[in-house]
Design an enzyme around this catalytic site. Structure first.
Site, mmCIF file in Angstrom:
data_model
loop_
_atom_site.group_PDB
_atom_site.id
_atom_site.type_symbol
_atom_site.label_atom_id
_atom_site.label_comp_id
_atom_site.label_asym_id
_atom_site.label_seq_id
_atom_site.Cartn_x
_atom_site.Cartn_y
_atom_site.Cartn_z
ATOM 1 N N GLY A 65 -12.806 -3.514 0.164
ATOM 2 C CA GLY A 65 -14.215 -3.128 0.298
ATOM 3 C C GLY A 65 -14.613 -2.014 -0.663
ATOM 4 C CE LYS A 68 -19.116 -14.776 6.220
ATOM 5 N NZ LYS A 68 -19.597 -14.378 7.503
ATOM 6 N N GLY A 74 -8.348 -8.666 -0.854
ATOM 7 C CA GLY A 74 -7.094 -8.910 -0.132
ATOM 8 C C GLY A 74 -6.570 -10.319 -0.324
ATOM 9 N NE ARG A 101 -4.277 -1.700 1.596
ATOM 10 C CZ ARG A 101 -5.176 -2.194 2.436
ATOM 11 N NH1 ARG A 101 -5.082 -1.960 3.723
ATOM 12 N NH2 ARG A 101 -6.178 -2.911 1.974
#
Ligand code: ADP
Ligand code: MG
Length: 394
Positions: free
Chosen positions: A373, A197, A350, A36
């Site tokens: 996200g 999920k 990620g 990052r």
């Protein structure tokens, strides 16, 4: 891009409040992955090289509005200094007289890092007073923190009420690459969605379904889809409460003439541990005491061939428990398939990025989205507050 970027203005001698995403993983005070920080270098170098005074701000972890010593940005400043080849001082605050005095003494081309913005309760509350105090340090706001752009916080959005806001180069790259998936992607367009999920990815699944030609489903979430088709999934990770949603997605896809692929076979084992005996069974034959932990060889063949014939591919979510050796085959074959696509390829998430690193094929993917996200929310078709506040290019 419709938004103005730092390339649209003269930054010489300007004080630039530059929000970056230095939320790096740390262990025992050391940075375990500096991607990052590296991702923000083009913007920092661009601004410094053109004589801007660069004031960097970032969050790290979740200090929840309090000073948490382990979440100070000192280690980040050190690593940034090494990467830039220039000393970057880290201040112990984000606002206040000491910060103002330091900033007013900055020379053009210098870089300073403020303290973790989330030490201030006003950050996550998007408190206008905190935003104004930060804005008072600078002439312009540069948002390069795509990974935090889905949050309306003081340093990602609120500050733009007081000074003009421009996209940094990473922000620009992310918005352009992900935007290309939403607007006129070259077809066939295939989305590969895996991961743990269905509930994490339901909104993005739905939005992408309207846009793609093929949707390939793998990972833990495939089990919920197999349940929707009436299969038993044994002890696999699955979400019975999401079965109706999964069935609705399958019905919508078939009405819309979209191709949805579910694994025809899976790798099963008693548990997701290295060294356990693993075998391949058809998707309808998962034993009661077993877990489906990867897509099987038959499914890989179908998925790889769908990806190979695509002109645009987006991938989010590993296709199996790739962290554990016997269950990473599907994910690694998918990485290789993407690497071989001549069209436009994007990978986000990620764990998906870790899988790409593991495959050694990072250079063969067109865009690796650092957003997590934020990338998913963007692809859900939502406006990101950190992008909306940027001024329009005219
Ligand atoms: P990303 O971070 O790329 O968005 P996710 O966080 O959604 O991806 O999912 C990654 C996780 O999903 C990994 O930890 C992986 O082990 C897990 N996973 C993938 N397939 C399965 C499976 N069949 N059963 C259980 N977990 C799985
Ligand atoms: Mg993840």
């Amino acid at each position: 891009m419709a938004k103005a970027t730092i390339r649209d203005i003269d930054v010489k001698d300007k004080r630039c409040f530059c929000r970056v995403d230095f939320n790096v993983p740390m262990k025992d005070g050391r940075i375990t992955d500096d991607s990052r920080i590296r991702a923000a270098l083009p913007t920092i170098e661009y601004l410094a090289a053109r004589g801007a005074k660069v004031i960097l701000a970032s969050h790290l972890g979740r200090p929840k509005g309090k000073v948490v010593p382990e979440l100070r940005l000192d280690a980040v400043a050190l690593r940034l200094s090494e990467l830039l080849g220039m000393k970057v001082i880290k201040l112990n605050d984000c606002v206040g007289p000491e910060v103002s005095v330091y900033v007013s003494g900055m020379s053009p081309g210098s870089v300073v890092l403020l303290e973790n913005v989330r030490f201030y309760p006003g950050e996550e509350k998007n408190d206008p007073d905190f935003a104004r105090d930060m804005a008072s340090l600078a002439d312009i706001f540069v948002n390069d923190a795509f990974g935090a752009a889905h949050r309306a916080h003081a340093s990602t959005a609120g500050i733009a009420a007081y000074i003009p806001a421009y996209a940094g180069l990473l922000m620009e790259k992310e918005v352009e690459a992900l935007g290309r998936l939403l607007e006129n992607p070259e077809r066939p367009f295939t989305a590969v969605i895996g991961g743990a999920k269905v509930s994490d990815k339901l909104a993005v699944l739905k939005n992408l379904l309207d846009r793609v030609d093929n949707l390939l489903i793998g990972g833990g979430m495939a089990n919920t889809f197999l349940m929707a088709q009436g299969h038993a999934v044994g002890k696999s990770l699955a979400e019975p409460s999401m079965v109706d949603e999964a069935r609705a997605i399958l019905e919508k896809a078939s009405l819309g003439g979209k191709k949805v692929l579910l694994p025809v076979d899976v790798v099963v084992a008693r548990s997701p541990e290295a060294g356990v005996p693993a075998s391949v069974v058809e998707a309808g034959e998962i034993p009661d005491d077993m877990m489906a932990l990867d897509i099987g060889p038959g499914a890989r063949k179908e998925y790889v061939s769908a990806v190979r014939s695509s002109k645009t591919v987006f991938w989010n979510g590993p296709l199996g428990v790739f962290e554990v050796e016997p269950f990473r085959g599907g994910t690694l074959e998918m990485a290789a398939a993407l690497a071989g696509v001549t069209g436009f390829t994007v990978v986000g998430g990620g764990d998906s990025l870790s899988a790409i690193e593991m495959s050694g094929l990072r250079d063969k993917i067109d865009h690796l989205s650092t957003g997590g996200g934020a990338s998913l929310e963007f692809l859900e078709g939502r406006e990101l507050p950190g992008v909306s506040v940027l001024i329009e290019r005219n």
